[in-house]
Design a protein around this motif. Structure first.
Motif, short mmCIF file in Angstrom:
data_model
loop_
_atom_site.label_atom_id
_atom_site.label_comp_id
_atom_site.label_asym_id
_atom_site.label_seq_id
_atom_site.Cartn_x
_atom_site.Cartn_y
_atom_site.Cartn_z
N LEU A 42 0.83 -1.21 0.00
CA LEU A 42 0.00 0.00 0.00
C LEU A 42 0.86 1.26 0.00
N MET A 43 1.90 1.25 0.81
CA MET A 43 2.78 2.41 0.90
C MET A 43 3.56 2.60 -0.40
N ARG A 44 4.01 1.52 -1.00
CA ARG A 44 4.76 1.61 -2.26
C ARG A 44 3.87 2.12 -3.39
N GLU A 45 2.61 1.72 -3.41
CA GLU A 45 1.67 2.22 -4.42
C GLU A 45 1.53 3.73 -4.33
N ALA A 46 1.48 4.26 -3.13
CA ALA A 46 1.39 5.71 -2.94
C ALA A 46 2.66 6.39 -3.43
N ALA A 47 3.80 5.76 -3.25
CA ALA A 47 5.07 6.33 -3.66
C ALA A 47 5.17 6.46 -5.17
N VAL A 48 4.53 5.56 -5.90
CA VAL A 48 4.57 5.59 -7.36
C VAL A 48 3.94 6.87 -7.89
N GLY A 75 13.66 -0.15 0.99
CA GLY A 75 13.90 -0.78 2.28
C GLY A 75 12.61 -1.19 2.98
N ASP A 76 12.78 -1.75 4.14
CA ASP A 76 11.64 -2.11 4.98
C ASP A 76 11.16 -0.86 5.71
N PRO A 77 9.88 -0.81 6.04
CA PRO A 77 9.38 0.36 6.77
C PRO A 77 9.97 0.44 8.17
N GLN A 78 10.17 1.68 8.61
CA GLN A 78 10.49 1.94 10.01
C GLN A 78 9.16 2.17 10.70
N VAL A 79 9.06 1.77 11.95
CA VAL A 79 7.77 1.80 12.64
C VAL A 79 7.90 2.43 14.01
N TYR A 80 6.92 3.29 14.34
CA TYR A 80 6.71 3.70 15.72
C TYR A 80 5.30 3.28 16.08
N LEU A 81 5.16 2.49 17.13
CA LEU A 81 3.87 2.02 17.61
C LEU A 81 3.74 2.44 19.06
N SER A 82 2.70 3.23 19.36
CA SER A 82 2.58 3.81 20.70
C SER A 82 2.12 2.82 21.76
N GLY A 83 1.51 1.76 21.37
CA GLY A 83 1.04 0.78 22.33
C GLY A 83 1.01 -0.59 21.69
N THR A 84 0.45 -1.52 22.38
CA THR A 84 0.38 -2.86 21.83
C THR A 84 -1.06 -3.33 21.83
#
Length: 147
Positions: A42-48, A75-84
């Protein structure tokens, strides 16, 4: 993991990417996301459709947690996740990060690691994402998508 079996899907998800005119935001449909690769695709489609780098995915789950994913190049996405979360999208995002969230994910874009960590610990997800958008420069796009 099949997210369709899980009735609880994110309240808000949007992808933001730079264009020649500034940031462009589009709502992201994550209900059909079943695997880690689906999120990246999904993210790569937006980048196109844009200048290509970086692409950000913002996800908000009720008042429980928020996530910021950043994709640069191949590359692989970097992630920040505030909780679990115990299931669904939070688990999938956690898999993307291999259990490690990156607080300096946006430090080169105007949001210091300490500030992101502070937002993750103390702010409601909606407010945290609004702050992220303001600092990075796409607050108007975020507001447009939320209305």
């Amino acid at each position: 993991m099949n997210l369709r079996e899980n009735k609880k899907v994110s309240n808000f998800a949007a992808i933001f990417a730079r264009t020649a005119e500034g940031w462009l935001g589009v709502e992201a449909e994550l209900a059909d996301v079943e695997a880690v690769d689906d999120v990246t695709d999904l993210m790569r489609e937006a980048a196109v459709e844009t200048l290509g780098e970086p692409v950000l995915l913002l996800v908000e789950e009720n008042e429980d947690w928020f996530a910021v994913l950043r994709l640069d190049g191949d590359g692989d996405p970097q992630v920040y996740l505030s909780g679990t979360g115990e299931e669904g999208l939070a688990t999938l995002i956690d898999q993307l990060s291999a259990g490690e969230t990156t607080t300096d994910i946006l430090s080169d874009m105007g949001l210091a690691a300490e500030e992101l960590e502070h937002l993750g610990e103390r702010a409601l997800p909606e407010d945290a994402l609004a702050t992220v958008a303001e600092r990075v420069g796409f607050a108007e796009e975020l507001d447009r998508l939320r209305t």
